[in-house]
Design a protein around this motif. Structure first.
Motif: not given
Length: 100
Positions: A79-80, A84
């Motif tokens: 998810d990160r 990003e």
């Protein structure tokens, strides 16, 4: 010896994240692959061209490796990376790329 054990030896004895990553890929351990790739983000200056390229290349790899390992579990690390890369594409006016 299991590939995951060999990966740990590469990290502990040689500090070799590249060889460890290959071992995790061969063992199809998606969680360890994620941890290894997330660790690598720390070596880049946030916002630098190198960091941006790393994020995009890594998300491409994660997408392919997730299919290969048949992992479908939710992951804050994935998810990160998605978040990003989405922010990065938005910066460059490529919002529609995110949806494709």
């Amino acid at each position: 010896m299991h590939m995951e054990d060999l990966a740990m030896r590469f990290i502990k004895e040689r500090n070799d994240q590249d060889q460890a990553l290959l071992c995790y890929i061969l063992s199809k351990n998606f969680q360890k692959i994620l941890e290894n790739l997330a660790f690598r983000t720390e070596k880049y200056i946030r916002g630098s061209i190198e960091h941006q390229a790393f994020l995009i290349r890594t998300l491409e790899k994660l997408t392919a490796l997730r299919i290969i390992t048949r992992d479908s579990q939710p992951s804050p690390i994935v998810d990160r990376f998605v978040f990003e890369v989405s922010k990065l594409l938005h910066q460059y006016g490529r919002d529609t790329t995110i949806l494709n």
